[in-house]
Design a protein around this motif. Structure first.
Motif, PDB file in Angstrom:
ATOM      1  N   UNK A  19      -3.313  -4.102 -28.631  1.00  0.00           N
ATOM      2  CA  UNK A  19      -4.414  -4.923 -28.127  1.00  0.00           C
ATOM      3  C   UNK A  19      -3.914  -6.184 -27.447  1.00  0.00           C
ATOM      4  N   UNK A  20      -2.604  -6.446 -27.529  1.00  0.00           N
ATOM      5  CA  UNK A  20      -2.073  -7.678 -26.964  1.00  0.00           C
ATOM      6  C   UNK A  20      -1.747  -7.549 -25.488  1.00  0.00           C
ATOM      7  N   UNK A  21      -1.840  -6.339 -24.928  1.00  0.00           N
ATOM      8  CA  UNK A  21      -1.528  -6.126 -23.528  1.00  0.00           C
ATOM      9  C   UNK A  21      -2.796  -5.770 -22.774  1.00  0.00           C
ATOM     10  N   UNK A  22      -2.914  -6.228 -21.527  1.00  0.00           N
ATOM     11  CA  UNK A  22      -4.098  -5.893 -20.742  1.00  0.00           C
ATOM     12  C   UNK A  22      -4.135  -4.417 -20.406  1.00  0.00           C
ATOM     13  N   UNK A  23      -5.327  -3.917 -20.063  1.00  0.00           N
ATOM     14  CA  UNK A  23      -5.460  -2.527 -19.662  1.00  0.00           C
ATOM     15  C   UNK A  23      -4.817  -2.309 -18.308  1.00  0.00           C
ATOM     16  N   UNK A  24      -4.042  -1.241 -18.182  1.00  0.00           N
ATOM     17  CA  UNK A  24      -3.480  -0.888 -16.892  1.00  0.00           C
ATOM     18  C   UNK A  24      -3.090   0.573 -16.923  1.00  0.00           C
ATOM     19  N   UNK A  25      -2.730   1.079 -15.769  1.00  0.00           N
ATOM     20  CA  UNK A  25      -2.309   2.473 -15.649  1.00  0.00           C
ATOM     21  C   UNK A  25      -1.111   2.730 -16.551  1.00  0.00           C
ATOM     22  N   UNK A  26      -1.060   3.880 -17.192  1.00  0.00           N
ATOM     23  CA  UNK A  26       0.051   4.191 -18.093  1.00  0.00           C
ATOM     24  C   UNK A  26       1.394   4.169 -17.378  1.00  0.00           C
ATOM     25  N   UNK A  27       1.448   4.721 -16.196  1.00  0.00           N
ATOM     26  CA  UNK A  27       2.700   4.952 -15.487  1.00  0.00           C
ATOM     27  C   UNK A  27       2.959   3.862 -14.457  1.00  0.00           C
ATOM     28  N   UNK A  28       4.209   3.375 -14.397  1.00  0.00           N
ATOM     29  CA  UNK A  28       4.513   2.381 -13.381  1.00  0.00           C
ATOM     30  C   UNK A  28       5.829   1.660 -13.589  1.00  0.00           C
ATOM     31  N   UNK A  29       6.028   0.612 -12.782  1.00  0.00           N
ATOM     32  CA  UNK A  29       7.229  -0.215 -12.809  1.00  0.00           C
ATOM     33  C   UNK A  29       6.862  -1.550 -13.445  1.00  0.00           C
ATOM     34  N   UNK A  30       7.707  -2.036 -14.334  1.00  0.00           N
ATOM     35  CA  UNK A  30       7.413  -3.277 -15.051  1.00  0.00           C
ATOM     36  C   UNK A  30       8.630  -4.201 -15.033  1.00  0.00           C
ATOM     37  N   UNK A  31       8.408  -5.442 -15.442  1.00  0.00           N
ATOM     38  CA  UNK A  31       9.502  -6.404 -15.552  1.00  0.00           C
ATOM     39  C   UNK A  31       9.337  -7.217 -16.830  1.00  0.00           C
ATOM     40  N   UNK A  32      10.446  -7.591 -17.424  1.00  0.00           N
ATOM     41  CA  UNK A  32      10.486  -8.568 -18.508  1.00  0.00           C
ATOM     42  C   UNK A  32      11.052  -9.837 -17.892  1.00  0.00           C
ATOM     43  N   UNK A  33      10.223 -10.875 -17.795  1.00  0.00           N
ATOM     44  CA  UNK A  33      10.563 -12.060 -17.008  1.00  0.00           C
ATOM     45  C   UNK A  33      10.815 -13.257 -17.916  1.00  0.00           C
ATOM     46  N   UNK A  34      11.928 -13.940 -17.665  1.00  0.00           N
ATOM     47  CA  UNK A  34      12.213 -15.213 -18.319  1.00  0.00           C
ATOM     48  C   UNK A  34      11.483 -16.299 -17.526  1.00  0.00           C
ATOM     49  N   UNK A  35      10.433 -16.876 -18.106  1.00  0.00           N
ATOM     50  CA  UNK A  35       9.608 -17.838 -17.372  1.00  0.00           C
ATOM     51  C   UNK A  35      10.324 -19.152 -17.110  1.00  0.00           C
ATOM     52  N   UNK A  36      11.419 -19.408 -17.804  1.00  0.00           N
ATOM     53  CA  UNK A  36      12.158 -20.652 -17.609  1.00  0.00           C
ATOM     54  C   UNK A  36      13.177 -20.546 -16.480  1.00  0.00           C
ATOM     55  N   UNK A  37      13.766 -19.363 -16.293  1.00  0.00           N
ATOM     56  CA  UNK A  37      14.794 -19.176 -15.269  1.00  0.00           C
ATOM     57  C   UNK A  37      14.361 -18.239 -14.154  1.00  0.00           C
ATOM     58  N   UNK A  38      13.275 -17.493 -14.383  1.00  0.00           N
ATOM     59  CA  UNK A  38      12.756 -16.471 -13.461  1.00  0.00           C
ATOM     60  C   UNK A  38      13.673 -15.247 -13.345  1.00  0.00           C
ATOM     61  N   UNK A  39      14.702 -15.173 -14.174  1.00  0.00           N
ATOM     62  CA  UNK A  39      15.511 -13.954 -14.225  1.00  0.00           C
ATOM     63  C   UNK A  39      14.676 -12.857 -14.865  1.00  0.00           C
ATOM     64  N   UNK A  40      15.004 -11.608 -14.537  1.00  0.00           N
ATOM     65  CA  UNK A  40      14.166 -10.523 -15.037  1.00  0.00           C
ATOM     66  C   UNK A  40      14.940  -9.249 -15.314  1.00  0.00           C
ATOM     67  N   UNK A  41      14.305  -8.404 -16.080  1.00  0.00           N
ATOM     68  CA  UNK A  41      14.761  -7.027 -16.327  1.00  0.00           C
ATOM     69  C   UNK A  41      13.684  -6.109 -15.770  1.00  0.00           C
ATOM     70  N   UNK A  42      14.077  -5.086 -15.009  1.00  0.00           N
ATOM     71  CA  UNK A  42      13.118  -4.168 -14.394  1.00  0.00           C
ATOM     72  C   UNK A  42      13.308  -2.768 -14.955  1.00  0.00           C
ATOM     73  N   UNK A  43      12.203  -2.108 -15.251  1.00  0.00           N
ATOM     74  CA  UNK A  43      12.251  -0.744 -15.758  1.00  0.00           C
ATOM     75  C   UNK A  43      11.037   0.046 -15.315  1.00  0.00           C
ATOM     76  N   UNK A  44      10.967   1.295 -15.747  1.00  0.00           N
ATOM     77  CA  UNK A  44       9.834   2.163 -15.432  1.00  0.00           C
ATOM     78  C   UNK A  44       9.524   3.023 -16.637  1.00  0.00           C
ATOM     79  N   UNK A  45       8.279   3.502 -16.722  1.00  0.00           N
ATOM     80  CA  UNK A  45       7.894   4.307 -17.873  1.00  0.00           C
ATOM     81  C   UNK A  45       6.621   5.082 -17.589  1.00  0.00           C
ATOM     82  N   UNK A  46       6.487   6.219 -18.284  1.00  0.00           N
ATOM     83  CA  UNK A  46       5.245   6.978 -18.276  1.00  0.00           C
ATOM     84  C   UNK A  46       4.166   6.255 -19.079  1.00  0.00           C
ATOM     85  N   UNK A  47       4.584   5.412 -20.013  1.00  0.00           N
ATOM     86  CA  UNK A  47       3.650   4.726 -20.906  1.00  0.00           C
ATOM     87  C   UNK A  47       4.136   3.287 -21.056  1.00  0.00           C
TER      88      UNK A  47
END
Length: 300
Positions: A119-147
């Protein structure tokens, strides 16, 4: 007639379904009185991965993280013929070890395990490209998933445990703290088959600081494994394992165990070869198997 096992190396053609037109070969080698099969060949056949070597490397990392190291270390580095005709060392496993590994495959695990409600994540399409973003440095990790929602939860769990495979991301998480990071959906994809290609485009364009790999080949982009496909593969490997063991493969004793393994009711362990030895000696019932084992213990 010479024993076919004296050839040491073979490629066994396996078709999991009768309507498959192209049979795929699983390389195997006779070692320590039993057949050992190429792990990457079996994984490629089961998952349909275009890069089963990468899938297996990811899988070994996952096995280590989740306490399955005792399974993976039973694999042997044995030489098998490569496409160029040369013999190269590759991870091989006997049937019992393969059965344990196949039941731990990520794609199978996703099929068998219900996804938690997040419940902590907004509704969105299961499949796609995502990022884990460091809001202090703007560095990120990029991945993809079916879910993506489930994948976000997996990333968070691993980072909190200090066990994430992306070393630079884990170090940044430890340094800046969990509150500095947010999960962002970069692109939703209605066609999951596009995941790897689109992720690769993001990796090439952005060269994210926290990704340890530059290739988008990821076992999480693979579709779930159908249960009947796993059962058929286990049956095929079981038959190959028993074919040269003179194990009386038509006995009810052997047939019942074959079906139980295929459906996951029985998972072969490190002493599986004792069953083959019992079947080869003419054992046909579970009571007779118990007698066989007791006699074996008395002679040791």
């Amino acid at each position: 007639m010479s024993d076919p096992r004296e050839q040491a190396h073979e490629s066994a053609a396996v078709a999991l379904f009768d309507d498959e037109t192209a049979e795929k070969a699983v390389r195997r080698v006779w070692h320590e009185d039993r057949w050992f099969f190429s792990v990457v060949d079996v994984i490629g056949l089961l998952t349909g991965s275009a890069s089963p070597q990468q899938y297996w490397r990811d899988m070994k990392r996952r096995i280590y993280d989740e306490g399955f190291r005792e399974v993976s270390i039973t694999c042997r580095q044995l030489k098998l013929p490569a496409p160029d005709g040369k013999f190269r060392a590759t991870d091989c496993a006997d049937f019992a070890t393969l059965a344990a590994l196949l039941h731990a495959l990520p794609a199978l695990h996703r099929r068998a395990t219900p996804h938690p409600s997040l419940t902590s994540f907004p509704d969105f399409c299961d499949s796609g490209i995502y990022a884990i973003v460091n809001t202090l440095t703007q560095d990120r990790y990029i991945g993809s998933s079916y879910d993506m929602a489930n994948r976000f939860a997996q990333h968070t769990t691993l980072l909190r445990r200090g066990q994430h495979h992306a070393r630079r991301l884990q170090e940044a998480w430890n340094t800046y703290g969990e509150d500095a990071f947010v999960f962002v959906v970069l692109e939703e994809l209605s066609d999951p088959d596009q995941l790897a290609a689109v992720e690769q485009a993001y990796l090439d364009a952005e060269q994210p600081a926290y990704n340890g790999a530059t290739s988008a080949q990821n076992w999480l982009t693979l579709p779930p494994i159908a249960e009947d496909r796993l059962q058929r593969l286990l049956h095929a490997l079981y038959d190959l394992q028993c074919a040269d063991s003179h194990s009386g493969g038509q006995s009810l004793f052997v047939h019942i165990l074959r079906e139980a393994i295929g459906y996951g009711v029985v998972k072969p362990g490190r002493n599986f070869q004792l069953f083959l030895a019992a079947a080869a000696s003419g054992v046909e019932t579970w009571a007779a198997f118990g007698t066989f084992m007791r006699q074996r213990e008395q002679t040791q």
